[in-house]
Design a protein around this motif. Sequence first.
Motif, PDB file in Angstrom:
ATOM      1  N   ILE A 291      -3.666   3.123   6.143  1.00  0.00           N
ATOM      2  CA  ILE A 291      -2.837   2.034   5.613  1.00  0.00           C
ATOM      3  C   ILE A 291      -2.542   1.013   6.713  1.00  0.00           C
ATOM      4  CG2 ILE A 291      -0.533   1.449   4.743  1.00  0.00           C
ATOM      5  CD1 ILE A 291      -0.572   4.020   3.158  1.00  0.00           C
ATOM      6  N   ASN A 292      -2.178   1.505   7.899  1.00  0.00           N
ATOM      7  CA  ASN A 292      -1.879   0.610   9.018  1.00  0.00           C
ATOM      8  C   ASN A 292      -3.114  -0.174   9.452  1.00  0.00           C
ATOM      9  OD1 ASN A 292       0.768   1.565   9.077  1.00  0.00           O
ATOM     10  ND2 ASN A 292       0.290   3.182  10.536  1.00  0.00           N
ATOM     11  N   ALA A 293      -4.283   0.497   9.456  1.00  0.00           N
ATOM     12  CA  ALA A 293      -5.515  -0.177   9.861  1.00  0.00           C
ATOM     13  C   ALA A 293      -5.920  -1.248   8.848  1.00  0.00           C
ATOM     14  CB  ALA A 293      -6.644   0.848  10.024  1.00  0.00           C
TER      15      ALA A 293
ATOM     16  N   GLY B 238      11.485  11.679 -15.196  1.00  0.00           N
ATOM     17  CA  GLY B 238      11.003  10.819 -16.264  1.00  0.00           C
ATOM     18  C   GLY B 238       9.573  10.438 -15.999  1.00  0.00           C
ATOM     19  N   PRO B 239       8.991   9.635 -16.874  1.00  0.00           N
ATOM     20  CA  PRO B 239       7.593   9.248 -16.692  1.00  0.00           C
ATOM     21  C   PRO B 239       7.408   8.368 -15.473  1.00  0.00           C
ATOM     22  CG  PRO B 239       8.595   7.980 -18.454  1.00  0.00           C
ATOM     23  CD  PRO B 239       9.585   9.033 -18.074  1.00  0.00           C
ATOM     24  N   SER B 240       6.266   8.472 -14.873  1.00  0.00           N
ATOM     25  CA  SER B 240       5.904   7.598 -13.760  1.00  0.00           C
ATOM     26  C   SER B 240       4.513   7.075 -13.998  1.00  0.00           C
ATOM     27  CB  SER B 240       5.954   8.362 -12.428  1.00  0.00           C
ATOM     28  OG  SER B 240       4.902   9.288 -12.365  1.00  0.00           O
ATOM     29  N   ARG B 241       4.099   6.154 -13.162  1.00  0.00           N
ATOM     30  CA  ARG B 241       2.782   5.557 -13.354  1.00  0.00           C
ATOM     31  C   ARG B 241       1.671   6.594 -13.240  1.00  0.00           C
ATOM     32  NH1 ARG B 241       2.516   0.669  -9.274  1.00  0.00           N
ATOM     33  NH2 ARG B 241       4.042   1.914  -8.167  1.00  0.00           N
ATOM     34  N   SER B 242       1.907   7.629 -12.458  1.00  0.00           N
ATOM     35  CA  SER B 242       0.864   8.621 -12.261  1.00  0.00           C
ATOM     36  C   SER B 242       0.912   9.722 -13.307  1.00  0.00           C
ATOM     37  CB  SER B 242       0.995   9.239 -10.862  1.00  0.00           C
ATOM     38  OG  SER B 242       2.215   9.910 -10.744  1.00  0.00           O
TER      39      SER B 242
ATOM     40  N   LEU C 118       0.819  -1.206   0.000  1.00  0.00           N
ATOM     41  CA  LEU C 118       0.000   0.000   0.000  1.00  0.00           C
ATOM     42  C   LEU C 118       0.857   1.261   0.000  1.00  0.00           C
ATOM     43  CD1 LEU C 118      -2.813  -1.059   2.504  1.00  0.00           C
ATOM     44  CD2 LEU C 118      -3.023  -0.755   0.030  1.00  0.00           C
ATOM     45  N   ASN C 119       1.940   1.258   0.764  1.00  0.00           N
ATOM     46  CA  ASN C 119       2.836   2.417   0.755  1.00  0.00           C
ATOM     47  C   ASN C 119       3.474   2.623  -0.613  1.00  0.00           C
ATOM     48  OD1 ASN C 119       2.783   3.654   3.377  1.00  0.00           O
ATOM     49  ND2 ASN C 119       3.770   1.844   4.206  1.00  0.00           N
ATOM     50  N   ASP C 120       3.795   1.507  -1.273  1.00  0.00           N
ATOM     51  CA  ASP C 120       4.407   1.587  -2.598  1.00  0.00           C
ATOM     52  C   ASP C 120       3.419   2.115  -3.641  1.00  0.00           C
ATOM     53  OD1 ASP C 120       6.720   1.021  -4.327  1.00  0.00           O
ATOM     54  OD2 ASP C 120       5.413  -0.488  -5.248  1.00  0.00           O
ATOM     55  N   ALA C 121       2.117   1.940  -3.370  1.00  0.00           N
ATOM     56  CA  ALA C 121       1.092   2.396  -4.312  1.00  0.00           C
ATOM     57  C   ALA C 121       0.703   3.860  -4.114  1.00  0.00           C
ATOM     58  CB  ALA C 121      -0.158   1.523  -4.183  1.00  0.00           C
ATOM     59  N   MET C 122       1.317   4.518  -3.137  1.00  0.00           N
ATOM     60  CA  MET C 122       1.021   5.922  -2.882  1.00  0.00           C
ATOM     61  C   MET C 122       1.807   6.823  -3.830  1.00  0.00           C
ATOM     62  SD  MET C 122      -1.273   5.938  -0.498  1.00  0.00           S
ATOM     63  CE  MET C 122      -1.887   4.420  -1.235  1.00  0.00           C
ATOM     64  N   PRO C 123       1.416   8.114  -3.945  1.00  0.00           N
ATOM     65  CA  PRO C 123       2.181   9.049  -4.770  1.00  0.00           C
ATOM     66  C   PRO C 123       3.651   9.065  -4.347  1.00  0.00           C
ATOM     67  CG  PRO C 123       0.107  10.025  -4.068  1.00  0.00           C
ATOM     68  CD  PRO C 123       0.244   8.727  -3.344  1.00  0.00           C
TER      69      PRO C 123
ATOM     70  N   ASN D 217       4.035   7.185  -7.100  1.00  0.00           N
ATOM     71  CA  ASN D 217       3.842   6.015  -7.954  1.00  0.00           C
ATOM     72  C   ASN D 217       2.422   5.907  -8.496  1.00  0.00           C
ATOM     73  OD1 ASN D 217       6.493   5.139  -7.608  1.00  0.00           O
ATOM     74  ND2 ASN D 217       5.989   4.060  -5.723  1.00  0.00           N
ATOM     75  N   SER D 218       1.483   6.612  -7.917  1.00  0.00           N
ATOM     76  CA  SER D 218       0.111   6.598  -8.420  1.00  0.00           C
ATOM     77  C   SER D 218      -0.603   7.844  -7.924  1.00  0.00           C
ATOM     78  CB  SER D 218      -0.626   5.347  -7.936  1.00  0.00           C
ATOM     79  OG  SER D 218      -0.964   5.474  -6.574  1.00  0.00           O
ATOM     80  N   THR D 219      -1.814   8.046  -8.399  1.00  0.00           N
ATOM     81  CA  THR D 219      -2.608   9.190  -7.947  1.00  0.00           C
ATOM     82  C   THR D 219      -3.419   8.860  -6.702  1.00  0.00           C
ATOM     83  OG1 THR D 219      -4.375   8.517  -9.460  1.00  0.00           O
ATOM     84  CG2 THR D 219      -2.804  10.166 -10.270  1.00  0.00           C
ATOM     85  N   LEU D 220      -3.415   7.587  -6.310  1.00  0.00           N
ATOM     86  CA  LEU D 220      -4.145   7.166  -5.111  1.00  0.00           C
ATOM     87  C   LEU D 220      -3.450   7.689  -3.867  1.00  0.00           C
ATOM     88  CD1 LEU D 220      -6.283   5.289  -3.693  1.00  0.00           C
ATOM     89  CD2 LEU D 220      -4.531   3.492  -3.772  1.00  0.00           C
ATOM     90  N   PHE D 221      -4.240   8.245  -2.951  1.00  0.00           N
ATOM     91  CA  PHE D 221      -3.659   8.685  -1.685  1.00  0.00           C
ATOM     92  C   PHE D 221      -4.459   8.093  -0.540  1.00  0.00           C
ATOM     93  CE2 PHE D 221      -3.706  11.561   1.986  1.00  0.00           C
ATOM     94  CZ  PHE D 221      -2.363  11.490   2.331  1.00  0.00           C
ATOM     95  N   MET D 222      -3.738   7.560   0.441  1.00  0.00           N
ATOM     96  CA  MET D 222      -4.358   6.985   1.626  1.00  0.00           C
ATOM     97  C   MET D 222      -3.520   7.394   2.833  1.00  0.00           C
ATOM     98  SD  MET D 222      -5.186   2.930   2.373  1.00  0.00           S
ATOM     99  CE  MET D 222      -6.028   2.752   0.798  1.00  0.00           C
TER     100      MET D 222
END
Length: 352
Positions: free
Chosen positions: A103-105, A335-339, A86-91, A93-98
């Motif tokens: 994330i811990n819960a 460079g380009p990123s997933r987001s 979940l931490n790796d999927a945060m900005p 790397n993506s537009t998703l923010f939590m």
Amino acid sequence: MAFNTNTDIWLAGAFAAFSVDILVYPLDTIKTRIQSPDYKKLYTDNGKANKALFRGLYQGIGSIILVTLPSSGAFFTTYEALKYTLNDAMPPNSTLFMPQPVINAVSSGGAELVSCAILTPAEVIKQNAQVVQKDIKGVSPTLQVLKEFRRNPLRLWSGYTALAGRNLPFTALQFPVFEHLKSYFIQKRQKQKGGKVDGIVERASITAMSAGIAGSGAAWITTPVDVIKTRMMLSAGKHDQASKETKDIGKLLTEGLASKSSKGIFETAREIAKNDGITGFFRGAALRAVWTALGSGLYLGVYEGGRFYLEDSRKAKEGDPIMQKDWSNTKIGIGPSRSQGEGVRKSAWQDE
């Protein structure tokens, strides 16, 4: 988690569970007896606790040790993996923010669902063994309990929903507070020591203190669900037989078997409210808060200490994996990123 393998996490979690089981189990036994519907009849004389309450405090520990080792390893492996993912999927790397507490819960909740599936049978055996009156000399309370489940071993999973229903809010409350307190105490210690926290013992102590504070509060709040879970698991071990066998696992997990003794969550809650009132839902709350503070502190402290020990041992033996990585083909710069797709876009404040 940078230098730990899944085996490291599993071993650290299993060793932590074993330590807690040995040292804190007697308090758990007393808590179970206090929450038992037969507490006043079996464990009190004229309103005062009798000797039976403190007799055989390690009854049923064998089953719980055998199963908590794999269940605790599974919990921490799942927790660390989910948190890392979940931490790796945060900005960026993506537009998703939590938020980090969420994330811990979420990570602790997912880990609990896995752990409870493994732990439920042992928890049922343990709690029934804790209230066995040792009338037969030389016969293990655990073996006496197992005889009650020979005809239908699936009853061992009755109460899974109650166990998960207790542990999910408990971990959802505990772990965000625990992670926050740990970060706070580490930062405070770093300021005092010039930016560094040295030693496995110091890091484990900070973890234990944070876990104890977070765990005691969460334990008090979730005591009503714990009382319901205890009553359901004790009723599953009663001798009367089910009116009919069931193969519906979903119904079994939520309601238990259709017998006089085996009750569902809502029926159990109504019975507690009717017989004991609101205070019945908080029976053993103070003791549970104390033993959870000790247990959580020891549990997560030993886990963190073991994890860091295995990490340091691996680094000393194999070297720093980051320094050993081949960086020759790594491109450094914008460079380009997933987001961002193929190009870099300006932030909203830059367009103004």
